[in-house]
Motif scaffolding. Structure first.
Motif, PDB file in Angstrom:
ATOM      1  N   PHE A   6       4.096   9.170 -12.503  1.00 31.99           N
ATOM      2  CA  PHE A   6       2.649   8.956 -12.554  1.00 31.99           C
ATOM      3  C   PHE A   6       2.181   8.802 -14.002  1.00 31.99           C
ATOM      4  CE2 PHE A   6      -1.391  11.298 -13.307  1.00 31.99           C
ATOM      5  CZ  PHE A   6      -2.239  10.255 -12.971  1.00 31.99           C
ATOM      6  N   ILE A   7       2.696   9.665 -14.874  1.00 32.54           N
ATOM      7  CA  ILE A   7       2.299   9.583 -16.301  1.00 32.54           C
ATOM      8  C   ILE A   7       2.766   8.260 -16.897  1.00 32.54           C
ATOM      9  CG2 ILE A   7       2.687  10.613 -18.590  1.00 32.54           C
ATOM     10  CD1 ILE A   7       2.665  13.368 -17.089  1.00 32.54           C
ATOM     11  N   GLU A   8       3.968   7.842 -16.548  1.00 29.38           N
ATOM     12  CA  GLU A   8       4.483   6.570 -17.069  1.00 29.38           C
ATOM     13  C   GLU A   8       3.606   5.399 -16.601  1.00 29.38           C
ATOM     14  OE1 GLU A   8       8.303   5.357 -15.605  1.00 29.38           O
ATOM     15  OE2 GLU A   8       8.301   3.526 -16.841  1.00 29.38           O
ATOM     16  N   ILE A 114      -1.372   3.041  -4.370  1.00 32.59           N
ATOM     17  CA  ILE A 114      -1.092   4.457  -4.644  1.00 32.59           C
ATOM     18  C   ILE A 114      -1.732   4.926  -5.943  1.00 32.59           C
ATOM     19  CG2 ILE A 114       0.995   4.757  -3.240  1.00 32.59           C
ATOM     20  CD1 ILE A 114       2.651   4.056  -5.720  1.00 32.59           C
ATOM     21  N   ILE A 115      -1.972   4.000  -6.848  1.00 36.10           N
ATOM     22  CA  ILE A 115      -2.661   4.367  -8.094  1.00 36.10           C
ATOM     23  C   ILE A 115      -3.593   3.211  -8.465  1.00 36.10           C
ATOM     24  CG2 ILE A 115      -0.581   3.662  -9.395  1.00 36.10           C
ATOM     25  CD1 ILE A 115      -1.467   5.622 -11.610  1.00 36.10           C
ATOM     26  N   GLY A 116      -4.795   3.526  -8.867  1.00 34.58           N
ATOM     27  CA  GLY A 116      -5.768   2.473  -9.153  1.00 34.58           C
ATOM     28  C   GLY A 116      -6.543   2.753 -10.423  1.00 34.58           C
ATOM     29  N   MET A 117      -6.951   1.662 -11.073  1.00 40.63           N
ATOM     30  CA  MET A 117      -7.730   1.789 -12.300  1.00 40.63           C
ATOM     31  C   MET A 117      -8.925   0.848 -12.261  1.00 40.63           C
ATOM     32  SD  MET A 117      -6.708   0.519 -16.117  1.00 40.63           S
ATOM     33  CE  MET A 117      -6.190   2.097 -16.763  1.00 40.63           C
ATOM     34  N   GLY A 129      -7.349   6.687 -10.618  1.00 39.89           N
ATOM     35  CA  GLY A 129      -7.227   7.571  -9.469  1.00 39.89           C
ATOM     36  C   GLY A 129      -5.809   7.588  -8.940  1.00 39.89           C
ATOM     37  N   TYR A 130      -5.309   8.797  -8.629  1.00 39.51           N
ATOM     38  CA  TYR A 130      -3.964   8.966  -8.062  1.00 39.51           C
ATOM     39  C   TYR A 130      -3.935  10.276  -7.294  1.00 39.51           C
ATOM     40  CZ  TYR A 130       0.963  10.309  -7.935  1.00 39.51           C
ATOM     41  OH  TYR A 130       2.203  10.715  -7.521  1.00 39.51           O
ATOM     42  N   LYS A 131      -3.602  10.213  -6.006  1.00 43.03           N
ATOM     43  CA  LYS A 131      -3.624  11.413  -5.151  1.00 43.03           C
ATOM     44  C   LYS A 131      -4.964  12.140  -5.310  1.00 43.03           C
ATOM     45  CE  LYS A 131       1.301  12.098  -4.426  1.00 43.03           C
ATOM     46  NZ  LYS A 131       2.487  12.839  -4.845  1.00 43.03           N
ATOM     47  N   ASN A 132      -4.944  13.397  -5.698  1.00 43.29           N
ATOM     48  CA  ASN A 132      -6.226  14.105  -5.859  1.00 43.29           C
ATOM     49  C   ASN A 132      -6.681  14.199  -7.319  1.00 43.29           C
ATOM     50  OD1 ASN A 132      -4.337  15.814  -6.724  1.00 43.29           O
ATOM     51  ND2 ASN A 132      -5.125  17.644  -5.676  1.00 43.29           N
ATOM     52  N   LYS A 133      -6.124  13.322  -8.163  1.00 44.37           N
ATOM     53  CA  LYS A 133      -6.504  13.281  -9.579  1.00 44.37           C
ATOM     54  C   LYS A 133      -7.446  12.100  -9.837  1.00 44.37           C
ATOM     55  CE  LYS A 133      -2.438  15.079 -12.028  1.00 44.37           C
ATOM     56  NZ  LYS A 133      -1.471  15.191 -10.919  1.00 44.37           N
ATOM     57  N   LYS A 222     -11.331  11.481  -4.969  1.00 44.41           N
ATOM     58  CA  LYS A 222     -12.536  12.319  -4.958  1.00 44.41           C
ATOM     59  C   LYS A 222     -13.079  12.485  -3.532  1.00 44.41           C
ATOM     60  CE  LYS A 222     -14.071  13.779  -8.387  1.00 44.41           C
ATOM     61  NZ  LYS A 222     -13.675  15.039  -9.074  1.00 44.41           N
ATOM     62  N   ASP A 223     -12.187  12.310  -2.536  1.00 42.09           N
ATOM     63  CA  ASP A 223     -12.550  12.529  -1.130  1.00 42.09           C
ATOM     64  C   ASP A 223     -13.670  11.630  -0.621  1.00 42.09           C
ATOM     65  OD1 ASP A 223     -10.618  14.518  -0.748  1.00 42.09           O
ATOM     66  OD2 ASP A 223     -11.952  16.016  -1.653  1.00 42.09           O
TER      67      ASP A 223
END
Lengths: 263, 263
Positions: A6-8, A114-117, A129-133, A222-223
């Protein structure tokens, strides 16, 4: 993805957005060479140059991944991973000098983003955004958000009547008569306003994959509830031509009400 | 006004805008206490507090001047000078978190606005117009603006269909079918986009004095044509209830075309 991956990936997305930002901000305050596409929507040289740059950087790092983007289409490598990019979402805003346009980038696995910007260069605001982050640079959430649970108390937004089908527009106009307020315009920025608590509901029709898929991981982190008009999950169909309808709300009751009106 | 008076007044307007900015920015990212007025438009405590503060500062410095403003009405001292203020133009944008709202302040002499200010706190952008001077802080004009002289090449904007009368809306919708692009939303920010070269035409109906008068000196300072739908100059009528229709364009041909459609 594990935490290290995820960090990468998020570092890589920041790099992509930084590169795109240089190109798009250059065009934002100059006289644009505006072209009109077959569907009547506008495109500039800056959309095209940014997309070209992002494709090159992605292909160099992940040569086996697929890429889907607005101007140069679908590059398929039969990978489970697909990059979905829109260098300038809100080209109309971009062209007139309104700072609400954004750069959308996401990575989907087997069709699921799965990950968006979402990066807003002219506002200097960036969301991942990624999972609950939900990572947000340089902007504040509204304090003391008071939950709204009824359409009569809700503020509702949609980019423009031109995006709707005739029947969709009629349904939407019936819906917004029940709402407290309604605003047009906004594109991808509206979805971030749902997270911030400024808008309670966004309803749109006729979106392309690159207009909505990158926002989904941000909203979900963010639900915020995001479905199509049939209340179904939105996934990537691997073509450029699929159109997506969306209902996005923080509150389940407001989401349900909107689904009822739009069917 | 001579040069020294202009400097005194513009310094004073900067002070007013600075004070208003502190109040309005505090509310922009908090959960707002939103009230609905009789005409259906929104108002917040921050509109009211800012207006109260601006009225106090103006009355202290110019006790004999008139003041006209949205929330607390018309203070008449039978002066030739009238301050016209709107602490938050674009309250809908303000409430949802869209940064396009502005603070409008102007001074009119015998009904004619002679100096005007538009401040955009969330964009950190401020305009002052006086005679042929347009002072702009912290924002760039578009470079290489290419003059557009035909409605078919023009980008047209208006805040929203809800501001128009039924007949006005029909005429406007006929007009924008002839244009290249159309955008809704924007409030006072749209008028600044005409100066920047992003919009070629703005048409609105049902504006109040404080929505449009403060923008006129800014528009005129850059040779933008601003009239009502009858092609007449817009002056202050000293009451809160007068409604103003406007056609604002850089190019005379586009302005004439709009006037034809709107009559």
């Amino acid at each position: 993805m594990n935490e290290a991956e995820f960090i990468e990936i998020s570092d890589f997305m920041n790099l992509l957005a930084d590169r795109s930002k240089v190109i798009t901000l250059e065009g934002f305050n100059s006289n644009l060479t505006l072209k009109v596409k077959d569907d009547g929507s506008p495109v500039t040289d800056y959309d095209i140059n940014s997309e070209k740059t992002l494709r090159e950087i992605i292909s160099a790092k992940f040569p086996n991944h697929n890429i889907i983007a607005e101007e140069m289409g679908f590059t398929s490598n039969n990978s489970d991973y697909t990059w979905i990019i829109d260098p300038i979402d809100g080209t109309r805003s971009y062209v007139i000098g309104r700072p609400l346009w954004g750069t959308l980038i996401s990575l989907a696995f087997k069709g699921e983003p799965i990950i968006g910007m979402a990066d807003f260069p002219a506002l200097d605001e960036r969301w991942i955004g990624y999972k609950n982050k939900c990572l947000l640079n340089n902007a504040a959430f509204k304090k003391n958000y008071k939950s709204i649970t009824s359409i009569s108390e809700a503020t509702v937004g949609s980019t423009g009547p031109h995006l709707f089908s005739e029947i969709g527009k009629q349904k939407y106009e019936t819906l917004i008569k029940k709402a407290k307020y309604h605003v047009w315009s906004g594109d991808c920025h509206n979805y971030c306003l749902v997270i911030k608590g400024g808008l309670d509901l966004v309803v749109e029709e006729g979106l392309s994959s690159y207009d909505i898929l990158p926002l989904i991981p941000i909203l979900k982190s963010k639900d915020i509830i995001v479905t199509d008009w049939k209340s179904k999950k939105i996934n990537l169909k691997n073509d450029l031509f699929s159109k997506y309808s969306v209902v996005v709300a923080r509150d389940k009751n407001i989401h349900d009400t909107a689904i009822n009106y739009m069917n």
